[in-house]
Design a protein around this motif. Structure first.
Motif, PDB file in Angstrom:
ATOM      1  N   ASN A 140      -7.860  -8.769   3.326  1.00 55.83           N
ATOM      2  CA  ASN A 140      -7.040  -8.502   2.140  1.00 55.83           C
ATOM      3  C   ASN A 140      -7.505  -7.246   1.410  1.00 55.83           C
ATOM      4  O   ASN A 140      -6.689  -6.470   0.914  1.00 55.83           O
ATOM      5  N   ALA A 141      -8.811  -7.034   1.371  1.00 55.93           N
ATOM      6  CA  ALA A 141      -9.330  -5.812   0.728  1.00 55.93           C
ATOM      7  C   ALA A 141      -8.886  -4.578   1.509  1.00 55.93           C
ATOM      8  O   ALA A 141      -8.500  -3.563   0.908  1.00 55.93           O
ATOM      9  N   ALA A 142      -8.908  -4.643   2.827  1.00 58.30           N
ATOM     10  CA  ALA A 142      -8.469  -3.504   3.652  1.00 58.30           C
ATOM     11  C   ALA A 142      -6.974  -3.263   3.488  1.00 58.30           C
ATOM     12  O   ALA A 142      -6.525  -2.111   3.424  1.00 58.30           O
ATOM     13  N   ILE A 143      -6.200  -4.330   3.395  1.00 58.51           N
ATOM     14  CA  ILE A 143      -4.751  -4.194   3.195  1.00 58.51           C
ATOM     15  C   ILE A 143      -4.456  -3.563   1.838  1.00 58.51           C
ATOM     16  O   ILE A 143      -3.662  -2.624   1.735  1.00 58.51           O
ATOM     17  N   ARG A 144      -5.125  -4.066   0.796  1.00 54.69           N
ATOM     18  CA  ARG A 144      -4.926  -3.504  -0.552  1.00 54.69           C
ATOM     19  C   ARG A 144      -5.326  -2.033  -0.600  1.00 54.69           C
ATOM     20  O   ARG A 144      -4.675  -1.227  -1.264  1.00 54.69           O
ATOM     21  N   ALA A 145      -6.384  -1.682   0.107  1.00 54.00           N
ATOM     22  CA  ALA A 145      -6.872  -0.301   0.094  1.00 54.00           C
ATOM     23  C   ALA A 145      -5.967   0.637   0.893  1.00 54.00           C
ATOM     24  O   ALA A 145      -6.113   1.850   0.792  1.00 54.00           O
ATOM     25  N   SER A 146      -5.042   0.079   1.648  1.00 51.53           N
ATOM     26  CA  SER A 146      -4.131   0.901   2.442  1.00 51.53           C
ATOM     27  C   SER A 146      -2.807   1.130   1.721  1.00 51.53           C
ATOM     28  O   SER A 146      -1.809   1.470   2.347  1.00 51.53           O
ATOM     29  N   ASP A 147      -2.823   0.987   0.411  1.00 52.68           N
ATOM     30  CA  ASP A 147      -1.579   1.100  -0.358  1.00 52.68           C
ATOM     31  C   ASP A 147      -1.134   2.534  -0.603  1.00 52.68           C
ATOM     32  O   ASP A 147      -0.099   2.775  -1.201  1.00 52.68           O
ATOM     33  N   GLY A 148      -1.929   3.486  -0.148  1.00 54.08           N
ATOM     34  CA  GLY A 148      -1.573   4.888  -0.349  1.00 54.08           C
ATOM     35  C   GLY A 148      -2.000   5.422  -1.704  1.00 54.08           C
ATOM     36  O   GLY A 148      -1.941   6.618  -1.953  1.00 54.08           O
ATOM     37  N   THR A 150      -5.034   4.252  -3.136  1.00 56.92           N
ATOM     38  CA  THR A 150      -6.489   4.145  -3.167  1.00 56.92           C
ATOM     39  C   THR A 150      -7.098   5.449  -2.649  1.00 56.92           C
ATOM     40  O   THR A 150      -6.573   6.063  -1.723  1.00 56.92           O
ATOM     41  N   LEU A 151      -8.180   5.852  -3.257  1.00 59.26           N
ATOM     42  CA  LEU A 151      -8.871   7.053  -2.801  1.00 59.26           C
ATOM     43  C   LEU A 151      -9.236   6.910  -1.326  1.00 59.26           C
ATOM     44  O   LEU A 151      -9.675   5.839  -0.891  1.00 59.26           O
ATOM     45  N   PRO A 152      -9.079   7.960  -0.531  1.00 63.54           N
ATOM     46  CA  PRO A 152      -9.321   7.871   0.919  1.00 63.54           C
ATOM     47  C   PRO A 152     -10.698   7.304   1.283  1.00 63.54           C
ATOM     48  O   PRO A 152     -10.810   6.525   2.211  1.00 63.54           O
ATOM     49  N   GLY A 153     -11.726   7.698   0.571  1.00 65.08           N
ATOM     50  CA  GLY A 153     -13.072   7.199   0.878  1.00 65.08           C
ATOM     51  C   GLY A 153     -13.190   5.705   0.668  1.00 65.08           C
ATOM     52  O   GLY A 153     -13.811   5.002   1.469  1.00 65.08           O
ATOM     53  N   LEU A 154     -12.587   5.195  -0.394  1.00 63.61           N
ATOM     54  CA  LEU A 154     -12.630   3.752  -0.662  1.00 63.61           C
ATOM     55  C   LEU A 154     -11.813   2.984   0.375  1.00 63.61           C
ATOM     56  O   LEU A 154     -12.204   1.901   0.804  1.00 63.61           O
ATOM     57  N   ALA A 155     -10.667   3.547   0.755  1.00 59.25           N
ATOM     58  CA  ALA A 155      -9.838   2.905   1.773  1.00 59.25           C
ATOM     59  C   ALA A 155     -10.592   2.837   3.097  1.00 59.25           C
ATOM     60  O   ALA A 155     -10.571   1.816   3.792  1.00 59.25           O
ATOM     61  N   LYS A 156     -11.279   3.918   3.434  1.00 59.57           N
ATOM     62  CA  LYS A 156     -12.049   3.938   4.688  1.00 59.57           C
ATOM     63  C   LYS A 156     -13.186   2.928   4.626  1.00 59.57           C
ATOM     64  O   LYS A 156     -13.467   2.241   5.615  1.00 59.57           O
ATOM     65  N   ASP A 157     -13.843   2.818   3.461  1.00 61.26           N
ATOM     66  CA  ASP A 157     -14.917   1.835   3.305  1.00 61.26           C
ATOM     67  C   ASP A 157     -14.394   0.411   3.507  1.00 61.26           C
ATOM     68  O   ASP A 157     -15.024  -0.403   4.184  1.00 61.26           O
ATOM     69  N   ALA A 158     -13.235   0.108   2.911  1.00 66.57           N
ATOM     70  CA  ALA A 158     -12.654  -1.234   3.032  1.00 66.57           C
ATOM     71  C   ALA A 158     -12.253  -1.517   4.478  1.00 66.57           C
ATOM     72  O   ALA A 158     -12.471  -2.619   4.992  1.00 66.57           O
ATOM     73  N   THR A 159     -11.672  -0.524   5.137  1.00 68.93           N
ATOM     74  CA  THR A 159     -11.290  -0.692   6.538  1.00 68.93           C
ATOM     75  C   THR A 159     -12.524  -0.847   7.412  1.00 68.93           C
ATOM     76  O   THR A 159     -12.554  -1.688   8.325  1.00 68.93           O
ATOM     77  N   GLY A 160     -13.565  -0.072   7.130  1.00 65.72           N
ATOM     78  CA  GLY A 160     -14.821  -0.183   7.887  1.00 65.72           C
ATOM     79  C   GLY A 160     -15.454  -1.555   7.700  1.00 65.72           C
ATOM     80  O   GLY A 160     -15.949  -2.146   8.673  1.00 65.72           O
ATOM     81  N   ALA A 161     -15.431  -2.069   6.472  1.00 68.26           N
ATOM     82  CA  ALA A 161     -15.993  -3.396   6.216  1.00 68.26           C
ATOM     83  C   ALA A 161     -15.211  -4.466   6.979  1.00 68.26           C
ATOM     84  O   ALA A 161     -15.799  -5.390   7.558  1.00 68.26           O
ATOM     85  N   PHE A 162     -13.885  -4.310   7.009  1.00 75.58           N
ATOM     86  CA  PHE A 162     -13.086  -5.283   7.748  1.00 75.58           C
ATOM     87  C   PHE A 162     -13.338  -5.158   9.249  1.00 75.58           C
ATOM     88  O   PHE A 162     -13.426  -6.168   9.956  1.00 75.58           O
TER      89      PHE A 162
END
Length: 196
Positions: A140-148, A150-162
């Protein structure tokens, strides 16, 4: 009888079924399952469900890798994670509920030598509940961070964590599925599917 309270048999530590629970697997090795007349029907259907779980986790891991590599658009990634994740979680919960409430009690009565194996698989289901919760939270955090937005670095962090979580989840899920298959399939092949 296998002591299912042994900490080395916990899902996160186990490397396979103990020898005492592999007695029917020796009689019905995996390599011969599909050739056995008892394979078609329930066993084939049940193993197909397991394959679906493996394919969903693999698809989610690969989609996360594509997102991390920048070869997937955020919206497409979010939609895929939402669809695959929802399907995986709901199907796993339903599958485990049917096993715990119906299949395992029936199967455990078919051969006393492996009855404790079904206790072990039930404990796995409880352990997997915690892993599913972490999986869902990080998905869910990775999905929320992919909303366009979110700052790219934070989105990448959330995707990396997932991505890390899905890899961990795959390991535990596969351990459980393999052990479950090696316990359940031989007992059905030996004693049949009556009562199931």
């Amino acid at each position: 009888m296998t002591d299912t309270t042994d900490p080395n048999l916990a899902l996160e530590r186990r490397t396979g079924l103990p020898d005492a629970l592999r007695v029917l697997l020796e009689e019905y090795p995996r390599a011969g399952w599909e050739d056995d007349p008892g394979y078609q029907g329930l066993i084939a259907f049940w193993l197909d469900r397991h394959m679906m779980f493996r394919r969903l986790t693999e698809a989610m891991r690969e989609a996360s890798e594509a997102r991390l590599d920048g070869t997937s658009e955020p919206e497409r990634y979010a939609a895929a994670m939402s669809r695959y994740g929802s399907m995986l979680v709901s199907q796993l919960h339903g599958h485990h509920q049917i096993e715990d409430m119906h299949y395992f009690p029936v199967l455990s009565g078919k051969d006393a030598r492996i009855a404790s194996g079904f206790e072990l698989l039930d404990k796995d289901h409880h352990a997997l509940d915690g892993h599913i919760a972490r999986f869902t939270e990080t998905a869910n955090a990775a999905i929320r961070a992919s909303d366009g937005q979110t700052l790219p670095g934070l989105a990448k962090d959330a995707t990396g964590a997932f991505h890390e979580e899905i890899a961990r989840f795959e390991t535990f899920l596969d351990r459980h599925l393999l052990d479950e298959e090696e316990l359940v399939v031989p007992v059905i092949l030996k004693y049949g599917a009556s009562g199931l």
